[in-house]
Design a protein around this motif. Structure first.
Motif, PDB file in Angstrom:
ATOM      1  N   GLU A   1       0.835  -1.210   0.000  1.00 33.57           N
ATOM      2  CA  GLU A   1       0.000   0.000   0.000  1.00 33.57           C
ATOM      3  C   GLU A   1       0.866   1.255   0.000  1.00 33.57           C
ATOM      4  OE1 GLU A   1      -3.191   0.427  -0.233  1.00 33.57           O
ATOM      5  OE2 GLU A   1      -4.177  -1.412   0.413  1.00 33.57           O
ATOM      6  N   ALA A   2       1.896   1.256   0.854  1.00 36.42           N
ATOM      7  CA  ALA A   2       2.764   2.427   0.947  1.00 36.42           C
ATOM      8  C   ALA A   2       3.545   2.636  -0.345  1.00 36.42           C
ATOM      9  CB  ALA A   2       3.722   2.281   2.129  1.00 36.42           C
ATOM     10  N   LEU A   3       4.036   1.552  -0.944  1.00 40.94           N
ATOM     11  CA  LEU A   3       4.792   1.667  -2.191  1.00 40.94           C
ATOM     12  C   LEU A   3       3.916   2.201  -3.318  1.00 40.94           C
ATOM     13  CD1 LEU A   3       6.985  -1.568  -2.164  1.00 40.94           C
ATOM     14  CD2 LEU A   3       7.750   0.788  -1.855  1.00 40.94           C
ATOM     15  N   ILE A   4       2.696   1.671  -3.425  1.00 42.49           N
ATOM     16  CA  ILE A   4       1.785   2.144  -4.464  1.00 42.49           C
ATOM     17  C   ILE A   4       1.467   3.628  -4.250  1.00 42.49           C
ATOM     18  CG2 ILE A   4      -0.573   1.958  -5.349  1.00 42.49           C
ATOM     19  CD1 ILE A   4       1.155  -0.290  -6.343  1.00 42.49           C
ATOM     20  N   ALA A   5       1.215   4.007  -2.991  1.00 41.71           N
ATOM     21  CA  ALA A   5       0.900   5.408  -2.690  1.00 41.71           C
ATOM     22  C   ALA A   5       2.089   6.320  -2.985  1.00 41.71           C
ATOM     23  CB  ALA A   5       0.476   5.537  -1.229  1.00 41.71           C
ATOM     24  N   LEU A   6       3.298   5.883  -2.627  1.00 45.27           N
ATOM     25  CA  LEU A   6       4.488   6.696  -2.900  1.00 45.27           C
ATOM     26  C   LEU A   6       4.787   6.756  -4.394  1.00 45.27           C
ATOM     27  CD1 LEU A   6       6.906   5.755   0.015  1.00 45.27           C
ATOM     28  CD2 LEU A   6       5.637   7.875  -0.304  1.00 45.27           C
ATOM     29  N   ALA A   7       4.528   5.650  -5.089  1.00 42.27           N
ATOM     30  CA  ALA A   7       4.711   5.656  -6.543  1.00 42.27           C
ATOM     31  C   ALA A   7       3.768   6.679  -7.174  1.00 42.27           C
ATOM     32  CB  ALA A   7       4.435   4.262  -7.110  1.00 42.27           C
ATOM     33  N   HIS A   8       2.530   6.690  -6.699  1.00 42.57           N
ATOM     34  CA  HIS A   8       1.538   7.662  -7.175  1.00 42.57           C
ATOM     35  C   HIS A   8       2.041   9.085  -6.947  1.00 42.57           C
ATOM     36  CE1 HIS A   8      -2.239  10.047  -6.627  1.00 42.57           C
ATOM     37  NE2 HIS A   8      -2.618   9.357  -7.686  1.00 42.57           N
ATOM     38  N   ARG A   9       2.559   9.328  -5.753  1.00 41.36           N
ATOM     39  CA  ARG A   9       3.058  10.666  -5.411  1.00 41.36           C
ATOM     40  C   ARG A   9       4.302  11.011  -6.229  1.00 41.36           C
ATOM     41  NH1 ARG A   9       2.077  13.683  -0.645  1.00 41.36           N
ATOM     42  NH2 ARG A   9       3.591  15.358  -0.336  1.00 41.36           N
ATOM     43  N   ALA A  10       5.192  10.023  -6.400  1.00 39.19           N
ATOM     44  CA  ALA A  10       6.431  10.268  -7.141  1.00 39.19           C
ATOM     45  C   ALA A  10       6.151  10.664  -8.586  1.00 39.19           C
ATOM     46  CB  ALA A  10       7.317   9.027  -7.102  1.00 39.19           C
ATOM     47  N   ILE A  11       5.176   9.995  -9.196  1.00 35.08           N
ATOM     48  CA  ILE A  11       4.839  10.314 -10.586  1.00 35.08           C
ATOM     49  C   ILE A  11       4.261  11.727 -10.682  1.00 35.08           C
ATOM     50  CG2 ILE A  11       3.346   9.674 -12.517  1.00 35.08           C
ATOM     51  CD1 ILE A  11       5.751   7.771 -11.951  1.00 35.08           C
ATOM     52  N   ILE A  12       3.382  12.078  -9.730  1.00 35.74           N
ATOM     53  CA  ILE A  12       2.786  13.416  -9.725  1.00 35.74           C
ATOM     54  C   ILE A  12       3.867  14.485  -9.553  1.00 35.74           C
ATOM     55  CG2 ILE A  12       1.308  14.976  -8.379  1.00 35.74           C
ATOM     56  CD1 ILE A  12      -0.514  12.588  -7.818  1.00 35.74           C
TER      57      ILE A  12
ATOM     58  N   PHE B   1      -3.973   5.630 -11.249  1.00 37.00           N
ATOM     59  CA  PHE B   1      -2.750   6.144 -11.869  1.00 37.00           C
ATOM     60  C   PHE B   1      -3.054   6.914 -13.161  1.00 37.00           C
ATOM     61  CE2 PHE B   1      -0.530   2.991  -9.181  1.00 37.00           C
ATOM     62  CZ  PHE B   1       0.504   3.777  -8.722  1.00 37.00           C
ATOM     63  N   ASP B   2      -4.194   7.605 -13.182  1.00 39.88           N
ATOM     64  CA  ASP B   2      -4.532   8.476 -14.302  1.00 39.88           C
ATOM     65  C   ASP B   2      -4.568   7.695 -15.612  1.00 39.88           C
ATOM     66  OD1 ASP B   2      -5.259  10.842 -15.480  1.00 39.88           O
ATOM     67  OD2 ASP B   2      -3.206  11.556 -15.770  1.00 39.88           O
ATOM     68  N   ASP B   3      -5.322   6.583 -15.585  1.00 40.23           N
ATOM     69  CA  ASP B   3      -5.536   5.727 -16.759  1.00 40.23           C
ATOM     70  C   ASP B   3      -4.241   5.126 -17.305  1.00 40.23           C
ATOM     71  OD1 ASP B   3      -8.309   6.195 -16.689  1.00 40.23           O
ATOM     72  OD2 ASP B   3      -8.087   8.030 -17.857  1.00 40.23           O
ATOM     73  N   ALA B   4      -3.434   4.592 -16.393  1.00 41.56           N
ATOM     74  CA  ALA B   4      -2.214   3.890 -16.812  1.00 41.56           C
ATOM     75  C   ALA B   4      -2.582   2.669 -17.667  1.00 41.56           C
ATOM     76  CB  ALA B   4      -1.422   3.442 -15.585  1.00 41.56           C
ATOM     77  N   PRO B   5      -1.752   2.325 -18.650  1.00 40.84           N
ATOM     78  CA  PRO B   5      -2.076   1.185 -19.515  1.00 40.84           C
ATOM     79  C   PRO B   5      -1.991  -0.141 -18.768  1.00 40.84           C
ATOM     80  CG  PRO B   5       0.131   1.987 -19.970  1.00 40.84           C
ATOM     81  CD  PRO B   5      -0.491   2.975 -19.030  1.00 40.84           C
ATOM     82  N   VAL B   6      -2.864  -1.080 -19.175  1.00 39.83           N
ATOM     83  CA  VAL B   6      -2.894  -2.428 -18.595  1.00 39.83           C
ATOM     84  C   VAL B   6      -2.505  -3.427 -19.674  1.00 39.83           C
ATOM     85  CG1 VAL B   6      -4.304  -4.194 -17.482  1.00 39.83           C
ATOM     86  CG2 VAL B   6      -4.706  -1.768 -16.968  1.00 39.83           C
ATOM     87  N   VAL B   7      -1.480  -4.201 -19.415  1.00 43.62           N
ATOM     88  CA  VAL B   7      -1.046  -5.264 -20.325  1.00 43.62           C
ATOM     89  C   VAL B   7      -1.521  -6.596 -19.750  1.00 43.62           C
ATOM     90  CG1 VAL B   7       0.918  -6.427 -21.399  1.00 43.62           C
ATOM     91  CG2 VAL B   7       0.988  -3.945 -21.008  1.00 43.62           C
ATOM     92  N   THR B   8      -2.310  -7.316 -20.534  1.00 41.94           N
ATOM     93  CA  THR B   8      -2.842  -8.602 -20.077  1.00 41.94           C
ATOM     94  C   THR B   8      -2.108  -9.730 -20.787  1.00 41.94           C
ATOM     95  OG1 THR B   8      -5.009  -7.600 -19.734  1.00 41.94           O
ATOM     96  CG2 THR B   8      -4.922  -9.995 -19.823  1.00 41.94           C
ATOM     97  N   VAL B   9      -1.625 -10.697 -20.021  1.00 45.99           N
ATOM     98  CA  VAL B   9      -0.802 -11.779 -20.562  1.00 45.99           C
ATOM     99  C   VAL B   9      -1.428 -13.121 -20.188  1.00 45.99           C
ATOM    100  CG1 VAL B   9       1.515 -12.783 -20.649  1.00 45.99           C
ATOM    101  CG2 VAL B   9       1.233 -10.343 -20.196  1.00 45.99           C
ATOM    102  N   THR B  10      -1.601 -13.978 -21.179  1.00 44.87           N
ATOM    103  CA  THR B  10      -2.069 -15.330 -20.882  1.00 44.87           C
ATOM    104  C   THR B  10      -0.919 -16.137 -20.313  1.00 44.87           C
ATOM    105  OG1 THR B  10      -1.568 -16.052 -23.122  1.00 44.87           O
ATOM    106  CG2 THR B  10      -3.819 -15.297 -22.682  1.00 44.87           C
ATOM    107  N   GLY B  11      -1.234 -17.192 -19.590  1.00 41.55           N
ATOM    108  CA  GLY B  11      -0.174 -17.952 -18.925  1.00 41.55           C
ATOM    109  C   GLY B  11      -0.311 -19.438 -19.109  1.00 41.55           C
ATOM    110  N   ARG B  12      -0.756 -20.083 -18.061  1.00 42.68           N
ATOM    111  CA  ARG B  12      -0.790 -21.541 -17.997  1.00 42.68           C
ATOM    112  C   ARG B  12      -1.526 -22.136 -19.201  1.00 42.68           C
ATOM    113  NH1 ARG B  12      -3.250 -21.624 -13.446  1.00 42.68           N
ATOM    114  NH2 ARG B  12      -5.288 -21.743 -14.392  1.00 42.68           N
ATOM    115  N   ASN B  13      -0.917 -23.100 -19.850  1.00 43.77           N
ATOM    116  CA  ASN B  13      -1.512 -23.741 -21.017  1.00 43.77           C
ATOM    117  C   ASN B  13      -2.195 -25.062 -20.676  1.00 43.77           C
ATOM    118  OD1 ASN B  13      -0.633 -21.769 -22.884  1.00 43.77           O
ATOM    119  ND2 ASN B  13       1.426 -22.643 -22.838  1.00 43.77           N
TER     120      ASN B  13
END
Length: 565
Positions: free
Chosen positions: A116-127, A150-162
């Protein structure tokens, strides 16, 4: 990689088995970035770091490093660092002599207070325009909401287990299902809440079912050599009985089936004390556990979770635990919790209580600056209150005596029942103690540490709490020599009491003749029947604002009562 290059923040939602924890850091490293990867668990950090280092063709500690609270395998050559130490990562993120270009926050779905703290600080750092890229990764995540944060940051979706993971009907018990699968020659991973359940299931499989299989434990307190046995291949089926440490970022490639108790030990506040309690896991966590099978072939999943409604995602720790520790670490990097916008915003009263407690204990100044005492406590693997006890014990020469007391304090007490005959006879282990419940509990703890499980049963102990106390005790005894001085002159019982009191200055209560206590907020607290304190006059103090004698001029007014009084 192109998405990461084009954006300050990238969110990667990748199925279990996609290789996100090992491959994304490699892509970043190969591109030329210097990378720090935040992992929520020590075992996962080491496992992933060792895998990536082997892929890179180097020994761990060179280009690829790892750093946890107790271990440091890195060097001046390190350009990819896997870390669990929240304070280290926060410092890197906020640019205090940072040597890294990209912060990767892995397994975000766990949402512990450091995440939680890292995400919040990352948010602040970017701003604030910090020149650092943020990559957020998980297999199960509310990606749309996080992207909006994060102001509409892009989401990359990756398939995994086959490979398909089939859910099959549960049998009479976990042991019954494990036995059946092992007889079919399948390798099995069983999830249980804690070490006690691991031991019980191992004994049951070995004694009652007598199966021809390798049965191994897996939990955070095992040393690296014993943990590595779980990853080996054997000429017989193997059964790994694990806690939640095996839930994320760990790949045991030959697992055929997962048996899930649906339970975990979770920390949250109850009655003002943070304890470790058994709880049902969320649906997202169940999906993580299910994903441990089906890595290289058809997998099977058996769910033994208790019936009833379950949360879609885990309840964030920041919403239900005391926040003193994370508030202090944030202060160490120059931020007050009041000024931070969290993804899961904690209740205002928890933030207010955290800052007040830190100031009362001398860890923060009235302006919110970290004191010298606070700086030392921030580096300890225990709560702020326990840290205050420890530093006072160092000053008074009773460190060895205070460590068992801190252990049971951090566990929220280890006994059940009142300890009298027929109701868990733990009082006989502390019969010489009449003035302090914490000291009594510590005597019980030290007495039962070497006992086999069958002897402990008569004492009605809280198994989860004993497990937690044991973990704290081992951590402090093994790693404290570099943090505090252990050679101060012995100060005796009064020094022990003073050390305990140093951590509880903000929790004094007043009492009346009916053994009813009143907290500083006016809440009623009744002394439990299990308390060894025989008379209500044995009270160590009262908060100044509840003293009729308080004249408004002093900041702390403490009364000490003797047994005679």
């Amino acid at each position: 990689m192109q998405t990461i290059l084009d954006n300050s923040v990238t969110i990667i939602v990748a199925e279990t088995g996609s290789g996100k924890s090992t491959q994304v850091p490699r892509y970043l490293l190969d591109y030329g970035f210097r990378v720090v990867v935040a992992q929520p668990r020590r075992l996962a950090a080491f496992s992933v770091a060792e895998f990536v280092a082997a892929e890179y063709g180097e020994s761990l500690g060179e280009t690829i490093g790892v750093r946890t609270r107790d271990d440091k395998l890195s060097s001046a050559k390190t350009r990819l660092l896997f870390a669990t130490d929240g304070l280290v990562v926060m410092r890197e993120l906020m640019g205090h002599n940072s040597h890294f270009d990209v912060l990767v926050i892995d397994e975000v779905h766990e949402w512990n207070t450091h995440i939680e703290a890292l995400i919040a600080l990352a948010h602040r750092a970017i701003i604030e325009g910090h020149q650092i890229k943020i990559v957020i990764m998980s297999a199960t995540l509310d990606a749309a909401r996080l992207s909006e944060y994060f102001d509409d940051a892009p989401v990359v979706t990756v398939t995994g287990r086959n490979h398909l993971v089939k859910k099959i009907k549960k049998g009479a018990s976990i042991a019954h299902d494990a036995n059946a699968l092992l007889k079919q020659g399948k390798n099995v991973l069983v999830f249980v809440p804690g070490k006690r359940e691991i031991q019980q299931l191992m004994e049951e499989l070995n004694s009652e079912h007598r199966i021809d299989a390798v049965i191994l434990p897996l939990h955070a307190e095992l040393d690296a050599r014993k943990q590595q046995r779980c990853f080996k291949h054997y000429d017989r089926p193997k059964c790994i009985i694990a806690t939640s440490v095996a839930q994320t970022s760990i790949t045991i490639d030959d697992i055929d089936a997962v048996i899930d108790s649906g339970l975990e030990n979770r920390a949250y506040v109850e009655g003002g004390v943070t304890g470790l309690y058994e709880a049902v896991i969320s649906l997202a966590d169940a999906e993580q556990r299910r994903g441990r099978a089906g890595r290289t072939k058809l997998g099977y999943y058996i769910d033994h979770a208790p019936e009833g409604d379950r949360h879609e995602y885990p309840i964030p720790a920041i919403m239900c635990t005391k926040l003193e520790q994370i508030a202090l670490k944030l202060a160490m990097v120059g931020h007050r919790m009041y000024d931070i916008i969290f993804f899961h915003q904690p209740p205002e009263y928890l933030v207010r209580d955290a800052e007040r407690t830190l100031q009362a204990l001398g860890c923060l100044s009235p302006s919110g600056k970290v004191t010298k005492k606070g700086g030392r406590i921030a580096l300890l693997p225990i709560s702020v209150e326990a840290g205050c006890m420890l530093l006072e014990a160092e000053r008074l020469g009773v460190v060895d005596e205070i460590i068992p007391i801190i252990s049971v304090f951090e566990a929220g007490g280890i006994t059940e029942g009142d300890g009298r005959r027929g109701f868990g006879e733990w009082r006989e282990l502390c019969s010489d103690e009449q003035d302090s419940d914490l000291i009594a509990q510590s005597k019980v703890f030290m007495a039962i540490r070497s006992m086999p499980l069958y002897l402990r049963e008569r004492y009605a102990l809280r198994s989860k709490a004993v497990e937690r106390a044991e973990g704290v005790y081992k951590s402090l005894m093994c790693n404290l020599s570099t943090k505090v001085s252990l050679d101060a002159p012995y100060g005796g019982r009064e020094a022990i009491i003073a050390s305990i009191r140093a951590g509880l200055l903000n929790t004094f209560s007043r009492t009346d003749k009916k053994r009813i206590y009143y907290s500083s907020k006016g809440e009623k607290r009744i002394l439990q029947k299990s308390s060894i304190i025989a008379h209500h006059s044995r009270i160590v103090g009262v908060p100044w604002n509840l003293c009729p004698e308080y004249d408004g001029k002093v900041k702390l007014f403490i009364l000490f009562a003797t047994k005679a009084a």
